[in-house]
Design a protein around this motif. Sequence first.
Motif, short mmCIF file in Angstrom:
data_model
loop_
_atom_site.label_atom_id
_atom_site.label_comp_id
_atom_site.label_asym_id
_atom_site.label_seq_id
_atom_site.Cartn_x
_atom_site.Cartn_y
_atom_site.Cartn_z
N LEU A 1 0.84 -1.19 0.00
CA LEU A 1 0.00 0.00 0.00
C LEU A 1 0.88 1.24 0.00
N CYS A 2 0.28 2.35 -0.37
CA CYS A 2 0.99 3.62 -0.46
C CYS A 2 1.56 4.00 0.91
N ALA A 3 2.78 4.52 0.92
CA ALA A 3 3.44 4.91 2.17
C ALA A 3 2.76 6.13 2.80
N ALA A 4 2.05 6.91 2.02
CA ALA A 4 1.36 8.08 2.55
C ALA A 4 0.04 7.70 3.22
N GLY A 5 -0.42 6.48 3.01
CA GLY A 5 -1.63 6.01 3.68
C GLY A 5 -2.91 6.40 2.98
N GLY B 1 1.32 1.36 -3.88
CA GLY B 1 2.53 2.08 -4.25
C GLY B 1 3.47 1.19 -5.02
N SER B 2 4.45 1.80 -5.65
CA SER B 2 5.45 1.04 -6.40
C SER B 2 6.83 1.35 -5.84
N PRO B 3 7.75 0.39 -5.91
CA PRO B 3 9.11 0.63 -5.41
C PRO B 3 9.83 1.72 -6.19
N ALA B 4 9.48 1.91 -7.44
CA ALA B 4 10.13 2.95 -8.24
C ALA B 4 9.80 4.35 -7.73
N SER B 5 8.66 4.50 -7.09
CA SER B 5 8.27 5.81 -6.58
C SER B 5 8.33 5.85 -5.06
N HIS B 6 9.26 5.08 -4.48
CA HIS B 6 9.48 5.04 -3.03
C HIS B 6 8.23 4.61 -2.28
N ASP B 7 7.56 3.59 -2.79
CA ASP B 7 6.34 3.02 -2.21
C ASP B 7 5.20 4.02 -2.09
N LEU B 8 5.14 4.97 -3.03
CA LEU B 8 4.03 5.92 -3.08
C LEU B 8 3.18 5.62 -4.31
N TYR C 1 2.94 10.60 -5.21
CA TYR C 1 4.28 10.85 -5.74
C TYR C 1 4.30 12.19 -6.50
N LYS C 2 3.24 12.45 -7.29
CA LYS C 2 3.19 13.71 -8.03
C LYS C 2 3.07 14.89 -7.08
N LYS C 3 2.26 14.75 -6.03
CA LYS C 3 2.12 15.83 -5.06
C LYS C 3 3.45 16.11 -4.38
N ARG C 4 4.10 15.07 -3.92
CA ARG C 4 5.35 15.24 -3.21
C ARG C 4 6.45 15.72 -4.15
N HIS C 5 6.45 15.24 -5.39
CA HIS C 5 7.46 15.64 -6.36
C HIS C 5 7.28 17.10 -6.76
N SER C 6 6.04 17.57 -6.90
CA SER C 6 5.82 18.96 -7.29
C SER C 6 6.17 19.91 -6.16
N GLY D 1 10.49 19.30 -5.91
CA GLY D 1 11.27 19.66 -7.09
C GLY D 1 10.95 21.06 -7.57
N GLY D 2 11.99 21.82 -7.97
CA GLY D 2 11.80 23.17 -8.46
C GLY D 2 11.14 23.21 -9.82
N SER D 3 11.61 22.34 -10.74
CA SER D 3 11.03 22.35 -12.08
C SER D 3 9.62 21.79 -12.07
N GLY D 4 9.33 20.88 -11.17
CA GLY D 4 7.99 20.32 -11.07
C GLY D 4 6.98 21.35 -10.59
N SER D 5 7.43 22.25 -9.68
CA SER D 5 6.50 23.26 -9.19
C SER D 5 6.17 24.27 -10.27
N ALA D 6 7.13 24.57 -11.14
CA ALA D 6 6.85 25.49 -12.24
C ALA D 6 5.86 24.87 -13.21
#
Length: 133
Positions: A16-20, A25-32, A37-42, A45-50
Motif C-alpha cells: 500500500l501507499c506509504a502516505a496512507g 505504491g510502487s518501489p520505483a516511486s518510493h512506495d508511493l 508521488y506527483k504531489k510530493r514531487h511537485s 522539485g523546483g522544475s515540477g512546481s513550475a
Amino acid sequence: MPSFQPQKSAAPAAKLCAAGCGYFGSPASHDLCSLCYKKRHSVVGGSGSAAASSSSSSAAAPEAARKAQPSRCAACCKKVGLTGFVCRCGKTFCGRHRYAEEHGCAFDFKGAGRVTIARANPLIKGDKLPNKI
C-alpha cells in the motif's frame, strides 16, 4: 496422488501507499502511489512546481471562460454553445430569440441612440457678434 504445492510467485506482493491514501505504491516511486508521488514531487522539485503552476493557471483560464459565456438561451434555456447571440442587455440568446422584440429586451435603445448622437455631435456655439463690432 500428487499433493498440491503452492508455487512461489516471482513478483513481490504489492504494498500500500506509504502516505496512507489506500492505493498501491510502487518501489520505483518510493512506495508511493502515482497521486502522492506527483504531489510530493511537485512540492520538492523546483522544475515540477513550475510545471504544476503553469498547468493550474491554464486550467483556471477555461473555467473562467466557461463562466463568462453562458451556454444556454436566457428565454428558452436551449443550449446555444458557440452560436449564441449576446444582446445589449447582457444576456445570451439562441437564433430564435436573438432580436430584442423576441425576448422582451429591457435595454433602452432610444436612450442609447440619443447618447451616441449627442457624443458624436457636440453643441458648438459661436462668439456673439454684437460685442465684437
